[in-house]
Scaffold this motif. Structure first.
Motif, mmCIF file in Angstrom:
data_model
loop_
_atom_site.group_PDB
_atom_site.id
_atom_site.type_symbol
_atom_site.label_atom_id
_atom_site.label_comp_id
_atom_site.label_asym_id
_atom_site.label_seq_id
_atom_site.Cartn_x
_atom_site.Cartn_y
_atom_site.Cartn_z
ATOM 1 N N GLN A 116 60.493 14.125 36.384
ATOM 2 C CA GLN A 116 60.454 13.547 34.312
ATOM 3 C C GLN A 116 59.436 12.013 35.191
ATOM 4 N N ASP A 117 58.360 11.650 35.979
ATOM 5 C CA ASP A 117 57.075 11.051 35.449
ATOM 6 C C ASP A 117 56.223 11.769 35.418
ATOM 7 N N LEU A 118 56.390 13.223 35.327
ATOM 8 C CA LEU A 118 55.008 13.787 35.605
ATOM 9 C C LEU A 118 54.733 14.667 35.023
ATOM 10 N N ILE A 119 53.336 15.519 34.789
ATOM 11 C CA ILE A 119 53.241 16.289 33.938
ATOM 12 C C ILE A 119 52.282 17.729 35.127
ATOM 13 N N PHE A 120 52.923 18.565 35.393
ATOM 14 C CA PHE A 120 52.520 19.764 35.843
ATOM 15 C C PHE A 120 51.476 20.802 35.307
ATOM 16 N N LYS A 121 50.983 20.634 36.013
ATOM 17 C CA LYS A 121 49.283 21.721 35.393
ATOM 18 C C LYS A 121 49.168 22.616 36.910
ATOM 19 N N GLU A 122 49.208 23.598 36.290
ATOM 20 C CA GLU A 122 48.757 25.219 37.547
ATOM 21 C C GLU A 122 47.077 25.599 36.909
ATOM 22 N N LEU A 123 47.051 26.682 37.686
ATOM 23 C CA LEU A 123 45.965 27.319 37.658
ATOM 24 C C LEU A 123 45.572 29.024 37.758
ATOM 25 N N ALA A 124 45.434 29.340 37.034
ATOM 26 C CA ALA A 124 45.361 30.706 37.255
ATOM 27 C C ALA A 124 43.847 31.549 36.902
ATOM 28 N N ILE A 125 43.735 32.553 37.673
ATOM 29 C CA ILE A 125 42.771 33.105 36.977
ATOM 30 C C ILE A 125 43.383 34.965 36.985
ATOM 31 N N VAL A 126 42.810 35.112 35.622
ATOM 32 C CA VAL A 126 43.155 36.332 35.696
ATOM 33 C C VAL A 126 41.881 37.569 35.382
ATOM 34 N N LYS A 127 42.420 38.694 36.111
ATOM 35 C CA LYS A 127 41.234 39.759 35.544
ATOM 36 C C LYS A 127 41.714 41.023 34.286
ATOM 37 N N VAL A 128 40.975 40.581 33.628
ATOM 38 C CA VAL A 128 41.157 41.847 32.530
ATOM 39 C C VAL A 128 40.004 42.602 31.732
ATOM 40 N N ASN A 129 41.106 44.026 31.834
ATOM 41 C CA ASN A 129 39.921 45.464 30.910
ATOM 42 C C ASN A 129 39.589 44.728 30.212
ATOM 43 N N VAL A 130 38.090 45.242 29.571
ATOM 44 C CA VAL A 130 37.210 45.453 28.419
ATOM 45 C C VAL A 130 37.122 46.669 27.852
ATOM 46 N N SER A 131 37.512 46.934 27.714
ATOM 47 C CA SER A 131 36.681 48.634 27.143
ATOM 48 C C SER A 131 36.140 48.832 26.186
ATOM 49 N N SER A 132 35.815 47.990 25.427
ATOM 50 C CA SER A 132 35.011 48.080 24.049
ATOM 51 C C SER A 132 34.573 46.482 24.059
ATOM 52 N N SER B 145 49.455 37.600 26.367
ATOM 53 C CA SER B 145 48.586 37.695 25.492
ATOM 54 C C SER B 145 48.157 38.730 26.149
ATOM 55 N N LEU B 146 47.761 37.963 27.609
ATOM 56 C CA LEU B 146 46.787 39.730 28.000
ATOM 57 C C LEU B 146 47.432 40.392 28.040
ATOM 58 N N ARG B 147 49.084 41.471 28.067
ATOM 59 C CA ARG B 147 48.999 41.947 28.408
ATOM 60 C C ARG B 147 48.108 43.422 27.630
ATOM 61 N N PRO B 148 48.252 43.365 27.166
ATOM 62 C CA PRO B 148 47.886 44.406 25.686
ATOM 63 C C PRO B 148 47.089 45.071 26.309
ATOM 64 N N TYR B 149 45.973 43.912 26.592
ATOM 65 C CA TYR B 149 44.710 44.540 26.867
ATOM 66 C C TYR B 149 44.555 45.086 28.329
ATOM 67 N N GLY B 150 45.221 45.346 29.006
ATOM 68 C CA GLY B 150 45.179 45.660 30.806
ATOM 69 C C GLY B 150 45.391 44.741 31.577
ATOM 70 N N ILE B 151 45.458 43.883 32.352
ATOM 71 C CA ILE B 151 45.699 42.955 33.082
ATOM 72 C C ILE B 151 45.444 43.755 34.745
ATOM 73 N N LYS B 152 44.330 43.692 35.346
ATOM 74 C CA LYS B 152 43.668 44.409 36.463
ATOM 75 C C LYS B 152 44.339 43.234 37.901
ATOM 76 N N GLU B 153 44.735 42.094 37.290
ATOM 77 C CA GLU B 153 45.011 41.633 39.068
ATOM 78 C C GLU B 153 45.303 39.630 38.160
ATOM 79 N N ILE B 154 46.074 39.396 38.854
ATOM 80 C CA ILE B 154 46.715 37.539 38.126
ATOM 81 C C ILE B 154 46.501 36.808 39.673
#
Length: 554
Positions: free
Chosen positions: A77-93, A136-145
Motif C-alpha cells: 500500500q506504500d508503493l506505486i507499481f509500474k511495469e514496462l511492455a513492448i508490443v508488436k502490432v500489425n499495420v495493414s494500411s 485495446s490493441l487486440r483488434p489490430y493483431g498483436i504479433k508479440e508481447i
C-alpha cells in the motif's frame, strides 16, 4: 506482501546472489526485476511474501552479500507499481496506423520502432494500465508481447500528518473516478449563467397519471413495507405483457424478470453475479461511461475490452471481424447499448445477427442496455437482441422507466433473462438493495397503463428537438456529426480539437455552455462531444448558439 528496493554498485549479473538471500530463507518471491539505472548503479526490485519479523534479517543479509548502497522495504500500500511492455502490432494500411496513433496517444504510450507492416509500441504503467492497452490493441493483431516484472516506487510523502484509519483501500479504487458527465455538471455549477446540455435529464416532468398513482399508493398505505425483491406482482405481470407485445419475447414470464433500483443497479448486479475477476467483457464503444466503471468495479479493477466503432461518412460503423479478433480465452460477454448512448446509433438486424453468431460460436453472454428503446427515429426499428432466434438463453437485457417515461428520479428498471440466470443475479440484487422502492413501483404501474400516450408524446418532443439541434449545428462548418437514429443525444466532433476534456472545461469557463467530452465514453469517442437534446428548447438554442459563437472566435 513486502517489496524491497535495493540500490547496488554491482552489475545486474549478480541477480542470482540477490535471489539466493530469499531462497535460503524459503521466502516466496513473487517478482524480481533488475534495471541498470546508471553506469555504475543497478536497482533491484523484489516482491515477496514474508512477515514483518523477517524484514530486518533480510536487509542485513542483502548488505552482506552484495555491494549495497541502500535498501528500502515497504508494504504494497506504500508503493506505486509500474511495469514496462513492448508490443508488436500489425499495420495493414494508413487507416489502421491512424487508429493506432489515436490509441497510443490516449494510453500515453510511445512508438519505439517502426518495421515493415508492424510497429513496436512501448507502454509504461500499472499492471491494469498495461492490460488495458494490450486489450485495446487486440483488434489490430498483436504479433508479440514482451513484459517486465513490476517495479515498485515509493509514493512521495507530503510531510503532513494524517489520521490512520487502519483501512487499506483496494488498489482498483484508486483508478476509479467520478463519471466525466457528473464532473462536467458539477464544474458548471461553479460558474454563473452556464447552460448545461450535459446530463441526460429530461426537461419534461413525469406524467400526471404517474404522480397521482404514487400519491394514491402512499395514501392507501401500500408503500410502508418491503415489497418482494423481484418486484410487485402487478408490475411484473404488466412487464410480461409489454415484453411479449413490444419486444417480441413471446415466451417470457414473471420468472424471467427482476425489477431493479434503476437500470444502473440492475447492471451492477449483472456484472457482479455473472463474471469472475479475469473475465473480459467486450464493449462496443463509444458507450455509456458508467458501463465502463461498473465493469472495472465488478472485475476488481479489471478493465473492459474496447471495440471502437468507426465514424465514416456521417455514420457509426463497427466491424464483426474486429469483434472476433478481440475474443480471447478470457472473453465472457459482449455489451451493447441499443439505441446507443452517446452516438445515437440503432443496430440493424444484420449487425445483431452477426454478434449473435459470434456469441454462439464462442459461447458468450450478450448484455444489452435497451433503456432508450422507445426513442427510434425515421425508418429505423428497435430490435431486442433476446428476440433473435436462439438468443434468449445467452442474453441478459436491461430496460427501464427513466428515459421512456421521463422518470429519472423514480429509479425503476428491470432485468430480463433466462430463469437460472435470473436466480443467480437475484442473489446479488437482494444483497444490494433488498427490494425496489415501493412507491416508485406503483408509479411504474401507472406508466405502463398509460404507455402509448406518454411515450408517443415524448418521442414527438425529442424528434422536434433533434431537428432543432441538427439545424443549429449544421450552421457551423467546424462541426461534423452523425444524424441520431435513436436515444436523445447528438455526438459531434470539432475540427482541430484533440483534447476534448480540456476543451469542454474551456467551454464552461469561456462560453458558458456545458457538454460532455467524448473520451468519457471509451475508445472512438476522443475528440467528440455529446449534447443531450432532452433538455429545454430554450437551453438548446442558447447553448448551441454559445458553442457556435465560441468556435467562430477561436
Amino acid at each position: 506482501m513486502k517489496t524491497f528496493l535495493v540500490l547496488s554498485e554491482n552489475k545486474p549479473g549478480v541477480l542470482y546472489k540477490v535471489a539466493d538471500v530469499f531462497l535460503k530463507r524459503k521466502i516466496n518471491v513473487q517478482s524480481l526485476t533488475v534495471a541498470e539505472i546508471d553506469q555504475n548503479i543497478s536497482r533491484f526490485t523484489i516482491t515477496v511474501e514474508c512477515t514483518d519479523a523477517n524484514v530486518e534479517k533480510i536487509e542485513k543479509n542483502l548488505y552482506k552479500i552484495v555491494e549495497v548502497l541502500k535498501v528500502v522495504s515497504a508494504s504494497d500500500q506504500d508503493l506505486i507499481f509500474k511495469e514496462l511492455a513492448i508490443v508488436k502490432v500489425n499495420v495493414s494500411s494508413p487507416n489502421v496506423m491512424r487508429d493506432l496513433d489515436d490509441l497510443i496517444y490516449l494510453h500515453k504510450a510511445e512508438i519505439a520502432y517502426t518495421a515493415e507492416s508492424a510497429i513496436y509500441v512501448e507502454k509504461q504503467g500499472s499492471e491494469d494500465d498495461i492490460n488495458s492497452f494490450i486489450n485495446s490493441l487486440r483488434p489490430y493483431g498483436i504479433k508479440e508481447i514482451v513484459r517486465s516484472g513490476r517495479v515498485g516506487i515509493l509514493k512521495p510523502r507530503n510531510g503532513k500528518k494524517s489520521i490512520d484509519f487502519s483501512l487499506n483501500y483496494p488498489d482498483y479504487i484508486e483508478h476509479l473516478d467520478v463519471s466525466a458527465i457528473k464532473k462536467i455538471e458539477y464544474y458548471s455549477r461553479e460558474f454563473d449563467d452556464v447552460v448545461s446540455l450535459a446530463q441526460g435529464t429530461p426537461a419534461s416532468a413525469s406524467d400526471s397519471a404517474i404522480r397521482e398513482a404514487a400519491k394514491l399508493a402512499i395514501d392507501q398505505g401500500l408503500v410502508d413495507k418491503y415489497t418482494s425483491g423481484y418486484g410487485i406482482d402487478e408490475l411484473r405481470q404488466l412487464l410480461v405483457d409489454k415484453l411479449r407485445r413490444e419486444n417480441n419475447l413471446t415466451n417470457v414470464t414473471e420468472k424471467n424478470i427482476i425489477v431493479t433500483h434503476g437500470a444502473a443497479e440492475g447492471l451492477m448486479a449483472i456484472f457482479l453475479a455473472l463474471f469472475r475477476r479475469n473475465d473480459e467483457i467486450i464493449v462496443i464503444t463509444p458507450d455509456y461511461a458508467s458501463h465502463l466503471t461498473q465493469i472495472r468495479i465488478s472485475g476488481k479493477g479489471g478493465r473492459p475490452v474496447f471495440l471502437p466503432m468507426q465514424f465514416e461518412q456521417g455514420q457509426w460503423r463497427f466491424s464483426l471481424e474486429k469483434l472476433e479478433s478481440s475474443i480471447t480465452v478470457n472473453t465472457r460477454a459482449v455489451l451493447i447499448c441499443n439505441p446507443s448512448n452517446p452516438t445515437g446509433k440503432v443496430f440493424s438486424k444484420d449487425e445483431l445477427m452477426g454478434i449473435l453468431d459470434l456469441a454462439k460460436k464462442y459461447n458468450l453472454f450478450v448484455i444489452t442496455d435497451e433503456i432508450y428503446e422507445k426513442f427510434v427515429y425515421d425508418e429505423k426499428t428497435h430490435i431486442s437482441f433476446a428476440s433473435l432466434p436462439s438468443a434468449f438463453e445467452r442474453t441478459v437485457s436491461i430496460f427501464g422507466f427513466s428515459k421512456s417515461f421521463s422518470m429519472t428520479g423514480w429509479r425503476v428498471g428491470y432485468i430480463v433473462a433466462e430463469e437460472q440466470i435470473i436466480r443467480n443475479i437475484f442473489k446479488v440484487h437482494d444483497a444490494l438493495i433488498t427490494c425496489p422502492t415501493a412507491v416508485s413501483q406503483y408509479a411504474a404501474v401507472a406508466a405502463l397503463k398509460n404507455s402509448d400516450r406518454i411515450t408517443q408524446r415524448l418521442k414527438q418532443e425529442y424528434e422536434e428537438k433533434r431537428e432543432l439541434c441538427v439545424s443549429l449545428l449544421k450552421e457551423n462548418p467546424k462541426i461534423e456529426f452523425a444524424y441520431p437514429e435513436g436515444a436523445y443525444y447528438l455526438f459531434f466532433r470539432v475540427q482541430g480539437v484533440t483534447d476534448d476534456f480540456s476543451f469542454a472545461l474551456k467551454l464552461i469557463e469561456q462560453a458558458g455552455v456545458a457538454i460532455v467530452p467524448g473520451s468519457a465514453f471509451g475508445l472512438g469517442g476522443e475528440g467528440f462531444f455529446r449534447i443531450a437534446f432532452c433538455r429545454d428548447r430554450e437551453d438548446i438554442i442558447k447553448g448551441i448558439t454559445r458553442l457556435n459563437d465560441y468556435l467562430r472566435k477561436i
